[in-house]
Design a protein around this motif. Structure first.
Motif, PDB file in Angstrom:
ATOM      1  N   MET A   1    -102.668 -19.416 -33.912  1.00 18.53           N
ATOM      2  CA  MET A   1    -101.354 -18.532 -33.772  1.00 18.53           C
ATOM      3  C   MET A   1    -101.729 -17.391 -32.861  1.00 18.53           C
ATOM      4  O   MET A   1    -102.572 -16.483 -32.952  1.00 18.53           O
ATOM      5  N   LEU A   2    -100.877 -16.934 -31.670  1.00 14.44           N
ATOM      6  CA  LEU A   2    -101.222 -16.114 -30.811  1.00 14.44           C
ATOM      7  C   LEU A   2    -100.559 -14.961 -31.206  1.00 14.44           C
ATOM      8  O   LEU A   2    -101.578 -13.880 -31.531  1.00 14.44           O
ATOM      9  N   HIS A   3     -99.228 -14.648 -31.176  1.00 16.39           N
ATOM     10  CA  HIS A   3     -98.745 -13.249 -31.605  1.00 16.39           C
ATOM     11  C   HIS A   3     -98.558 -13.717 -33.345  1.00 16.39           C
ATOM     12  O   HIS A   3     -97.916 -14.512 -33.826  1.00 16.39           O
ATOM     13  N   ARG A   4     -99.245 -12.639 -34.190  1.00 17.78           N
ATOM     14  CA  ARG A   4     -99.340 -12.986 -35.544  1.00 17.78           C
ATOM     15  C   ARG A   4     -98.019 -12.588 -36.181  1.00 17.78           C
ATOM     16  O   ARG A   4     -97.226 -11.969 -35.663  1.00 17.78           O
ATOM     17  N   ILE A   5     -97.951 -12.733 -37.641  1.00 21.95           N
ATOM     18  CA  ILE A   5     -96.586 -12.680 -38.239  1.00 21.95           C
ATOM     19  C   ILE A   5     -96.314 -11.174 -38.165  1.00 21.95           C
ATOM     20  O   ILE A   5     -95.006 -10.921 -37.923  1.00 21.95           O
ATOM     21  N   ALA A   6     -97.181 -10.112 -38.230  1.00 21.36           N
ATOM     22  CA  ALA A   6     -96.643  -8.729 -38.330  1.00 21.36           C
ATOM     23  C   ALA A   6     -96.132  -8.378 -36.889  1.00 21.36           C
ATOM     24  O   ALA A   6     -95.192  -7.540 -36.840  1.00 21.36           O
ATOM     25  N   ALA A   7     -96.751  -8.931 -35.856  1.00 18.27           N
ATOM     26  CA  ALA A   7     -96.055  -8.649 -34.450  1.00 18.27           C
ATOM     27  C   ALA A   7     -94.879  -9.331 -34.289  1.00 18.27           C
ATOM     28  O   ALA A   7     -94.183  -8.826 -33.649  1.00 18.27           O
ATOM     29  N   LEU A   8     -94.623 -10.482 -34.703  1.00 16.35           N
ATOM     30  CA  LEU A   8     -93.403 -11.099 -34.628  1.00 16.35           C
ATOM     31  C   LEU A   8     -92.351 -10.443 -35.357  1.00 16.35           C
ATOM     32  O   LEU A   8     -91.350 -10.140 -34.658  1.00 16.35           O
ATOM     33  N   ILE A   9     -92.600 -10.150 -36.393  1.00 18.40           N
ATOM     34  CA  ILE A   9     -91.566  -9.178 -37.300  1.00 18.40           C
ATOM     35  C   ILE A   9     -91.435  -7.869 -36.652  1.00 18.40           C
ATOM     36  O   ILE A   9     -90.078  -7.450 -36.371  1.00 18.40           O
ATOM     37  N   ALA A  10     -92.437  -7.100 -36.046  1.00 12.41           N
ATOM     38  CA  ALA A  10     -92.202  -5.800 -35.377  1.00 12.41           C
ATOM     39  C   ALA A  10     -91.272  -6.134 -34.133  1.00 12.41           C
ATOM     40  O   ALA A  10     -90.212  -5.652 -33.575  1.00 12.41           O
ATOM     41  N   TYR A  11     -91.608  -7.348 -33.439  1.00 14.73           N
ATOM     42  CA  TYR A  11     -90.845  -7.560 -32.031  1.00 14.73           C
ATOM     43  C   TYR A  11     -89.591  -7.706 -32.407  1.00 14.73           C
ATOM     44  O   TYR A  11     -88.388  -7.323 -31.735  1.00 14.73           O
ATOM     45  N   ALA A  12     -89.247  -8.793 -33.478  1.00 13.05           N
ATOM     46  CA  ALA A  12     -87.833  -9.158 -33.837  1.00 13.05           C
ATOM     47  C   ALA A  12     -86.936  -8.034 -34.285  1.00 13.05           C
ATOM     48  O   ALA A  12     -85.868  -7.824 -33.912  1.00 13.05           O
TER      49      ALA A  12
END
Length: 305
Positions: A231-242
């Motif tokens: 996984m490139l952008h991990r879960i924390a990064a996805l939540i922060a981005y969204a």
């Protein structure tokens, strides 16, 4: 802890807790009258548990003792999607092995799209492939279920908003995405194209979400065999981005992307066809199986692709 939603006597969703594994697995039916005390007035609804804080329910139900007549064979229940999200926020181009397979550069920030929660179906429900949308593909994914409202959440706090995990097949109208110049809206919102389940695994039961094998078979033929390790952008990064772009509400799903082996990369391409059966398996988390059927036409008769 593994939570399920299953169809009760009236067809409405009922929450349960899975006990044991394999053919001997049972479900504690939380709608049973003897469970009223432990529920304390809360309806036996997995969505209610998520909204109230799933971690607290893990502790509460983990300490409960269920009478034998509360337990029902898992195999005898009609499982539903564990939650009915308002929306699914998906991550595209988010696995390094899939990017390498396509000779694509790593996107510097997440590439996301939004799928309506109305596209979600449960285990065993049919994926519907319209006859007029062209190529339709599969994507085996780890899905993250949001447990607390998240808006402009930093990556350092993002995992505090995770209730748990489930399996997802991000079925995509690839020809529509291509026809729309890479825009995901139509291709990711075909009816009955977002299988979710078979259960919700609480966050405490998956301490390392980056060590999960991801596999997908169609009629027993292995087409994807990867791992969340890429996984490139991990879960924390996805939540922060969204959450910087929209509120994430309890029950919403973050679909974290898919490893190599999507339909277009096979020779010949492995597009979904009516009559097939698709199985997603995430190591240690379970299996999600759905048949494929022909669906109704997506477009009015006069509207071309």
């Amino acid at each position: 802890m593994r939570f399920v939603s299953f169809a009760g006597a009236d067809g409405a969703p009922v929450a349960g807790v899975v006990q044991g594994d394999g053919d001997a697995a049972q479900v504690a039916d939380l709608s049973h009258p003897s469970c009223r005390a432990v529920l304390g007035g809360t309806q036996p609804s997995l969505m209610a548990f998520v909204e109230q804080g799933l971690a607290g329910w893990v502790r509460r139900l983990g300490a409960a003792s269920f009478a034998p007549d509360v337990l029902r064979p898992l195999a005898g229940l009609r499982l539903l999607a564990p939650v009915r999200p308002g929306k699914v926020v998906g991550a595209a181009f988010n696995f390094t092995d899939a990017l390498a397979e396509r000779s694509m550069a790593h996107p510097p920030e997440p590439v996301t799209f939004v799928r309506s929660g109305s596209t979600v179906i449960g285990p065993g429900e049919s994926i519907l492939v319209p006859p007029d949308v062209g190529d339709v593909g599969y994507e085996a994914e780890l899905a993250v279920v949001i447990g607390r409202r998240a808006l402009r959440v930093g990556a350092e706090d993002a995992m505090d908003h995770v209730a748990g995990y489930t399996l997802h097949n991000d079925v995509s109208g690839s020809a529509l995405v291509k026809a729309d110049g890479g825009n995901f809206v139509r291709g990711k919102n075909l009816p009955a194209t977002a299988p979710l389940g078979p259960w919700l695994v609480s966050a405490d039961a998956l301490p390392d979400p980056y060590a999960v094998g991801i596999r997908l078979d169609i009629d027993g033929r292995r087409l994807q065999d990867g791992s969340t390790a890429t996984m490139l952008h991990r879960i924390a990064a996805l939540i922060a981005y969204a959450s910087a772009r929209m509120p994430l509400d309890p029950g919403d799903v973050i679909a974290t992307g898919t490893p190599a082996g999507v339909a277009a990369t096979h020779t010949p391409p492995a597009w979904l066809r009516p009559g097939q059966t698709v199985t997603v398996e995430l190591a240690g988390l379970g299996r999600l199986t759905n048949p494929v059927q022909a669906g109704p036409a997506f477009f009015p008769e006069s509207t071309p692709l």
